[in-house]
Design a protein around this motif. Structure first.
Motif, short mmCIF file in Angstrom:
data_model
loop_
_atom_site.label_atom_id
_atom_site.label_comp_id
_atom_site.label_asym_id
_atom_site.label_seq_id
_atom_site.Cartn_x
_atom_site.Cartn_y
_atom_site.Cartn_z
N LEU A 107 -34.11 -40.09 -100.45
CA LEU A 107 -32.94 -39.46 -101.06
C LEU A 107 -32.06 -40.47 -101.79
O LEU A 107 -31.36 -40.11 -102.75
CB LEU A 107 -32.12 -38.75 -99.98
CG LEU A 107 -32.78 -37.53 -99.34
CD1 LEU A 107 -32.02 -37.11 -98.08
CD2 LEU A 107 -32.85 -36.38 -100.33
N GLY A 108 -32.10 -41.73 -101.38
CA GLY A 108 -31.28 -42.75 -102.00
C GLY A 108 -31.80 -43.23 -103.34
O GLY A 108 -31.15 -44.06 -103.99
N GLU A 109 -32.94 -42.74 -103.77
CA GLU A 109 -33.48 -43.16 -105.06
C GLU A 109 -32.79 -42.47 -106.23
O GLU A 109 -32.76 -43.00 -107.34
CB GLU A 109 -35.00 -42.89 -105.11
CG GLU A 109 -35.81 -43.73 -104.13
CD GLU A 109 -35.76 -45.22 -104.44
OE1 GLU A 109 -35.38 -45.59 -105.56
OE2 GLU A 109 -36.06 -46.02 -103.53
N ASP A 110 -32.25 -41.27 -106.02
CA ASP A 110 -31.66 -40.54 -107.14
C ASP A 110 -30.24 -40.06 -106.86
O ASP A 110 -29.74 -39.16 -107.53
CB ASP A 110 -32.54 -39.34 -107.52
CG ASP A 110 -32.64 -38.31 -106.41
OD1 ASP A 110 -32.14 -38.57 -105.31
OD2 ASP A 110 -33.22 -37.24 -106.67
N PRO B 11 -32.99 -48.40 -100.65
CA PRO B 11 -32.94 -47.94 -102.04
C PRO B 11 -31.83 -48.66 -102.81
O PRO B 11 -30.81 -49.09 -102.24
CB PRO B 11 -32.63 -46.44 -101.90
CG PRO B 11 -33.00 -46.08 -100.51
CD PRO B 11 -32.78 -47.30 -99.69
N SER B 12 -32.00 -48.74 -104.12
CA SER B 12 -31.06 -49.47 -104.95
C SER B 12 -29.67 -48.85 -104.96
O SER B 12 -28.67 -49.55 -105.16
CB SER B 12 -31.60 -49.57 -106.39
OG SER B 12 -31.80 -48.26 -106.92
N ARG B 13 -29.57 -47.54 -104.72
CA ARG B 13 -28.27 -46.86 -104.79
C ARG B 13 -27.68 -46.61 -103.40
O ARG B 13 -26.74 -45.83 -103.26
CB ARG B 13 -28.41 -45.54 -105.56
CG ARG B 13 -28.74 -45.75 -107.03
CD ARG B 13 -28.97 -44.48 -107.78
NE ARG B 13 -27.77 -43.64 -107.86
CZ ARG B 13 -27.72 -42.49 -108.52
NH1 ARG B 13 -28.82 -42.03 -109.14
NH2 ARG B 13 -26.62 -41.78 -108.54
N LEU B 14 -28.21 -47.29 -102.41
CA LEU B 14 -27.68 -47.15 -101.05
C LEU B 14 -26.91 -48.41 -100.67
O LEU B 14 -27.42 -49.52 -100.75
CB LEU B 14 -28.82 -46.90 -100.06
CG LEU B 14 -28.44 -46.59 -98.62
CD1 LEU B 14 -29.44 -45.62 -97.99
CD2 LEU B 14 -28.37 -47.87 -97.76
N THR B 15 -25.65 -48.22 -100.27
CA THR B 15 -24.78 -49.30 -99.83
C THR B 15 -24.53 -49.17 -98.34
O THR B 15 -24.25 -48.07 -97.85
CB THR B 15 -23.43 -49.23 -100.57
OG1 THR B 15 -23.64 -49.37 -101.97
CG2 THR B 15 -22.49 -50.33 -100.08
#
Length: 374
Positions: A26-29, A74-78
């Motif tokens: 889910l963190g990919e998009d 994932p790149s968009r997960l902090t």
């Protein structure tokens, strides 16, 4: 644009839990703010708890040593290391945690210009923080029976869970047994998925697997829900077999010590597990009959099936859809059932096909559609 999410889960990367498997996809998009564990029990003055507490304080305040990651982020997960006090049921601890963690989450949201994210709670302890996060709808993801889970302060956590269920817009349960405990009108069952490609595609044999004899293998936490006595009895009944156990030892394994055909290998990275399970003769699910096991939906069941290896298990409800593909035994018969399962090479492909459509990506698609509908 996909909705952003704030997740209150376990420590990211420390253990490949179902929540992490879902949000790896889910963190990919979408943007995800992941809050590491708020804790489900009051710390004690044991060396393990003291070291864990000091490490979490270092990470939250001064940026201490990082946990070795066993699942890709994932790149968009902090991730956020929460400035929290782990003390379920204590009002002062809850108030301090609400102020501190709420501020951390709001800061992360402001920095990323995120508004009204979905608030996803995988731990009941998150309920004290939700209203301080400026979020939108709440999802409670129940992957375990917290009223019976080992290492949890059961009485206060049960109360926190009841408050979270009342606060949640949707409850997602990992098994029908768990789902039956929550309001029917807002609860759905979402069984665990599987990293199908990882476990089904051929992997080289691990170099530390014994050779020359059949192997009965298990991986996972070596904890109180495993029937250690039953494993020992089976090992004695099958002296020509090697029993390989992979995982952290969290319970008394005295009955296994000294048995010449039992190998306790310790933990292995999740990505390395196919190198073991594909090459041993039989995969084991040697569970005790407990409330926790009756409510569980073990990730390793589908991983074992995706590998195609014969599976021998004790009986529990989540096994039902796959019983035609699994040999079921009890303490008296476990050794003989292992031997019989090894003699039957059929169903290798059928086991794989049974879980081919149950990937974590498919499960994540269901969750994504649900979040967009809220």
């Amino acid at each position: 644009m996909a909705r952003s999410v704030v997740v209150f889960g376990e420590d990211w990367g420390g253990h490949p839990s179902s929540t992490q498997h879902l949000f790896r996809r889910l963190g990919e998009d979408r943007d995800v703010v992941w809050v590491n564990s708020l804790g489900l029990r009051r710390p004690t003055l044991t060396r393990r708890d003291i070291v864990r507490a000091v490490t979490k304080i270092q990470k939250a305040v001064v940026g201490g040593p990082q946990t070795k990651k066993v699942i890709a982020k994932p790149s968009r997960l902090t991730t956020i290391d929460p400035r929290a006090i782990s003390w379920p049921g204590n009002r002062l601890a809850a108030a301090v945690t609400r102020l501190a963690v709420g501020a951390q989450v709001r800061t992360a949201l402001a920095q990323r210009r995120l508004h009204k994210p979905v608030l996803w709670a995988s731990l009941p302890s998150a309920v004290s923080v939700l209203d301080a996060c400026g979020g939108g709808p709440v999802i409670y993801y129940c992957g375990d029976d917290f009223s019976a889970l080992a290492g949890v302060d059961h009485t206060p956590v049960r109360l926190l869970e009841s408050q979270l269920v009342a606060r949640a817009d949707v409850v997602i349960a990992a098994s029908d047994e768990l789902a039956s405990r929550f309001p029917r009108g807002k609860t759905l069952t979402l069984p665990h998925g599987v990293d199908f490609e990882l476990f089904s595609e051929a992997a080289p044999r691990a170099s530390d697997l014994p050779v020359g004899r059949p192997i009965a293998g298990f991986y996972g936490s070596v904890a109180e829900w495993l029937d250690i006595d039953m494993i020992a009895q089976a090992a004695r009944a099958l002296p020509g077999w090697d029993f390989v156990i992979i995982g952290n030892i969290e319970t008394d394994v005295g009955p296994l010590l000294g048995l010449p055909n039992v190998r306790l290998l310790g933990p292995r990275p999740h990505a390395e597990l196919p190198r073991y399970v594909q090459h041993w003769t039989v995969s084991l699910l040697p569970f005790r009959d407990t409330a926790q096991i009756r409510a569980c939906n073990p990730l390793k069941l589908r991983e074992y099936l995706a590998a195609g290896t014969p599976v021998v298990s004790t009986d529990f409800p989540a096994l039902t859809p796959y019983k035609h593909l699994v040999a079921v035994g009890d303490p008296a018969s476990f050794g003989s059932v292992i031997r019989q399962a090894a003699d039957d090479p059929s169903f290798h492909q059928a086991r794989k096909l049974a879980v081919a459509t149950e990937s974590w990506s498919a499960r994540a698609k269901i969750v994504a559609d649900l979040m967009e509908s809220l």
